[in-house]
Design an enzyme around this catalytic site. Structure first.
Site, PDB file in Angstrom:
ATOM      1  N   THR A  20     -62.850  48.845  23.066  1.00 27.08           N
ATOM      2  CA  THR A  20     -61.966  49.667  22.252  1.00 27.08           C
ATOM      3  C   THR A  20     -62.210  49.454  20.765  1.00 27.08           C
ATOM      4  O   THR A  20     -62.321  50.407  19.990  1.00 27.08           O
ATOM      5  CB  THR A  20     -60.498  49.361  22.587  1.00 27.08           C
ATOM      6  N   GLU A  59     -53.374  50.028  28.474  1.00 34.17           N
ATOM      7  CA  GLU A  59     -53.060  49.768  27.074  1.00 34.17           C
ATOM      8  C   GLU A  59     -51.888  50.618  26.611  1.00 34.17           C
ATOM      9  O   GLU A  59     -51.809  51.806  26.907  1.00 34.17           O
ATOM     10  CB  GLU A  59     -54.278  50.085  26.210  1.00 34.17           C
ATOM     11  N   LYS A  88     -45.559  57.739  25.435  1.00 34.82           N
ATOM     12  CA  LYS A  88     -44.749  56.531  25.235  1.00 34.82           C
ATOM     13  C   LYS A  88     -43.757  56.759  24.106  1.00 34.82           C
ATOM     14  O   LYS A  88     -44.130  57.130  22.992  1.00 34.82           O
ATOM     15  CB  LYS A  88     -45.652  55.338  24.907  1.00 34.82           C
ATOM     16  N   GLU A 352     -45.461  44.003  21.189  1.00 35.17           N
ATOM     17  CA  GLU A 352     -45.067  45.257  20.530  1.00 35.17           C
ATOM     18  C   GLU A 352     -46.240  46.226  20.410  1.00 35.17           C
ATOM     19  O   GLU A 352     -46.260  47.085  19.537  1.00 35.17           O
ATOM     20  CB  GLU A 352     -44.461  44.964  19.161  1.00 35.17           C
ATOM     21  N   THR A 354     -49.370  46.090  19.390  1.00 35.54           N
ATOM     22  CA  THR A 354     -49.955  46.167  18.049  1.00 35.54           C
ATOM     23  C   THR A 354     -51.473  46.027  18.018  1.00 35.54           C
ATOM     24  O   THR A 354     -52.080  46.176  16.957  1.00 35.54           O
ATOM     25  CB  THR A 354     -49.352  45.078  17.145  1.00 35.54           C
TER      26      THR A 354
END
Length: 518
Positions: A20, A59, A88, A352, A354
Site C-alpha cells: 500500500t 484495511e 465507513k 483510529e 491512521t
C-alpha cells in the site's frame, strides 16, 4: 515550446518496496513527474520482491482517502468494485472505558455552532440540567451507523444531508494492486527483485544505487523507503534512529485472520476492548477482516489467538497470522536523499485507522517539498518537523483511549490508567476536565468532534463550562436541539441500507472501464 527544466532536476525517483505505501507513493509521483506536464526525462521506478510479503489485511481508512483517490482521477464506483470496499462512517467502541460501555466515533460534528461557539457547550449545559439525549443523537454519521444506512453526502448548503464524511473499508492487497495499475498508467515503472546491496557515495553520504539479487543495478537521485518495518534504507543505511513509545502504548503484537462475510454489512469498524488490548472487525464485500492487537507483556500469543477466534462472527478463513511491532517513529524520516514513508517511518497501532492517512499525508508533504538532486537539508528539516508534529498528535489521540479507562479488571488496564502520558496530552485532558474546552494541537489531524467523542464516550464530564453559554435562553435552545434531532432522524430513516448502496455502487463500478484522470 518545451518548458525549461532545472539542470539539477530529479532524473529518477526509486521507491523501495511495494504494498500500500509503495504504490500510494508511486501513483501521485508518477502523475506529477511522468505525466504530460511532468519533468522531461524523469522516471519513477518501484522495486518490489514477490518473495517479501506485506502486512496488508482488511484495511479501514479516514475520509482523506477520498480526496487522494479523486486527485488521481480514480472513479469511486470502479474503486469500490475492484477493491471489494464498503463505506465507513466511523468506529464503534465496545468495552472501552468500562465493561458494557459502547460509543461511536463518527465522521462529522454535532451540529452547527451556536452564537459562534461549539454546539457541544450548549448540549453540555442542557445535559447538566437534565433531559438531554446522548451527544451522538446529533452526529449524523452515528445515527446512520446505528441503523446500518448509507448514502454519500449531498448538497452544497450546510444541512444534515452533508454534515458527515465517509471513508472506506477495503482489501489492502487489492488496493495495492489497484494503485499499481493507476501508477503504471501514469507512467511509473515496476521492477521485480530482491535488494542485496546498497551503494552509498563516500563523500555526500547519498544513496547512489541499489543492487538486486540478479545483478541489476538501479541508480536514482531520490530514494523512497517503503520497505515497511524493515526500514531497509532509512535505518539500515541512514541510521536515522527510533523513538520507542512502548511505555505509553504497550501493545506490541497482533493476530490477524479473515473470516467469511457475516451480515448485516456494517458501515463502520468495530473495536472491542479485551483483557490486554483490543480486537478489530472490518466488513468487506466478500469477507470480514479481523484482528487482535495486544501486549505480549500481559497475555500470551496463544491466549490472544483464542480470544480472537472465539469472538468471530463467522467461520475463520485460515489460521491467525502473528505480527510483531514496536510503537514509535524515526527520529528523522528524511535523511540526505532517503525519505521514509509508511511503516518504515514509524508505527502506530491502527486503533483510529491512521496508517493510510499517515502515508498519504507524507506523500503530499514530499510533493510540496520536492527536492532537486541536491536534496537540500532545509527541505528535509521541514519535512521532519511536520512529520513529528503529526505522529505525536496521532500518538496522543490514541493514548487518550487507554488513559481515560475506568477499567480495573485486568493488570493491563490498571497499567494504562496509571501510566505517564506526554505533557501536552496531560494538559489537554486537564483543560477538558476543568472547563469542557478541547485543545487541538494539530489542526490537520483529529479535530474537536473526535476528541469529544472519546471524552464523552469514556464518561469524562467537565466540572465547569463556558460561562457565556448562559447568554442563550434555555427554552428556545432546547427547541433548536429537538428540531435538529428530528431532522436527522427523518433524513436517516429515508436512506437505503448500507448493503444496498454498496451493491448498487459495486455493480455500477464493475460495468465501467478503468477510469483514471477523468
Amino acid at each position: 515550446m518545451t518548458a525549461a527544466v532545472s539542470p539539477r532536476a530529479l532524473r529518477r525517483v526509486v521507491i523501495v518496496g511495494g504494498g500500500t505505501a509503495g504504490w500510494m507513493t508511486a501513483a501521485p509521483l508518477a502523475q506529477l513527474l511522468c505525466g504530460p506536464t511532468g519533468a522531461p526525462g524523469c522516471e519513477v521506478v518501484l522495486v518490489e520482491s514477490d518473495q517479501i510479503g506485506t502486512i496488508g489485511v482488511g484495511e479501514a481508512t479516514l475520509p482523506t482517502l477520498r480526496q487522494f483517490n479523486q486527485a488521481l482521477g480514480v472513479d469511486e464506483a470502479h474503486f469500490l468494485s475492484h477493491t471489494k470496499a464498503t463505506f465507513k462512517l466511523g468506529i464503534e467502541f465496545k468495552d472501552w472505558g468500562h465493561l458494557g460501555n459502547r460509543f461511536f466515533h463518527g465522521f462529522g460534528d454535532f451540529g452547527p455552532p451556536i452564537e459562534g461557539r461549539s454546539a457541544y457547550i450548549q448540549w453540555l449545559r442542557l445535559h447538566r440540567a437534565g433531559g438531554m439525549p446522548p451527544l451522538e443523537s446529533w452526529s449524523v454519521a452515528s445515527v446512520m451507523a446505528r441503523q446500518h444506512r448509507f448514502v454519500p453526502p449531498s448538497g452544497d448548503r450546510p444541512s444534515p444531508s452533508n454534515a458527515y464524511g465517509h471513508a472506506y473499508h477495503f482489501d489492502a492487497g487489492l488496493y495495492a494492486a489497484y494503485l499499481r495499475d493507476v501508477a503504471t498508467r501514469h507512467g511509473a515503472q515496476r521492477m521485480e527483485g530482491t535488494i542485496v546491496d546498497v551503494e552509498v557515495d563516500g563523500t555526500t553520504g547519498f544513496v547512489q544505487a541499489i543492487r538486486l539479487a540478479d545483478g541489476r543495478r538501479v541508480e536514482g537521485d531520490l530514494f523512497i523507503d517503503c520497505s515497511g518495518l524493515r526500514a531497509l534504507l532509512i535505518e539500515g543505511v541512514m541510521k536515522a534512529g527510533f523513538d520507542d513509545w512502548s511505555a505509553m502504548l504497550p501493545c506490541n503484537s497482533a493476530q490477524a485472520v479473515p473470516s467469511e462475510r457475516a451480515g448485516p454489512l456494517l458501515p463502520f469498524t468495530v473495536s472491542a476492548a479485551k483483557s490486554a488490548g483490543w480486537t478489530w472487525r472490518i466488513p468487506l464485500q466478500h469477507r470480514t477482516g479481523n484482528g487482535h492487537v495486544y501486549s505480549s507483556g500481559f497475555t500470551s500469543d496463544d491466549a490472544a489467538a483464542a480470544a480472537l477466534l472465539d469472538g468471530l462472527d463467522s467461520a475463520a478463513i485460515g489460521e491467525p497470522r502473528t505480527i510483531r511491532f514496536t510503537t514509535g517513529m524515526r527520529r528523522k524520516s528524511w535523511v540526505r536523499n532517503v525519505v521514509a514513508i509508511g511503516l518504515s517511518a514509524g508505527f502506530l497501532e491502527p486503533l483510529e485507522s491512521t496508517s493510510i492517512h499517515l502515508i498519504l499525508d507524507a506523500v503530499g508533504r514530499l510533493i510540496h517539498l520536492l527536492p532537486d538532486r541536491d536534496c537540500q537539508p532545509a527541505l528535509a528539516a521541514e519535512f521532519n518537523r511536520k512529520t513529528a508534529i503529526q505522529f505525536e498528535a496521532v500518538r496522543d489521540f490514541i493514548i487518550l483511549h487507554y488513559k481515560l479507562t475506568q477499567r480495573t479488571d485486568t493488570e493491563f488496564w490498571r497499567y494504562c490508567a496509571a501510566m505517564p502520558v506526554p505533557p501536552a496530552l496531560a494538559e489537554q485532558i486537564e483543560l477538558f476536565r476543568a472547563t469542557g474546552r478541547v485543545s487541538v494541537r494539530d489542526p490537520d489531524g483529529f479535530l474537536e468532534p473526535s476528541w469529544l467523542s472519546i471524552y464523552e464516550g469514556h464518561g469524562v464530564w467537565p466540572t465547569s463550562f463556558d460561562p457565556l453559554a448562559h447568554r442563550v435562553p434555555e427554552a428556545p435552545l432546547r427547541q433548536h436541539f429537538a428540531r435538529l434531532q428530528q431532522a436527522i432522524a427523518q433524513m436517516v430513516a429515508s436512506m437505503p441500507q448500507h448493503a444496498d448502496t454498496v451493491a448498487h455502487w459495486a455493480a455500477a463500478g464493475a460495468a465501467r472501464g478503468h477510469k483514471v484522470g477523468g
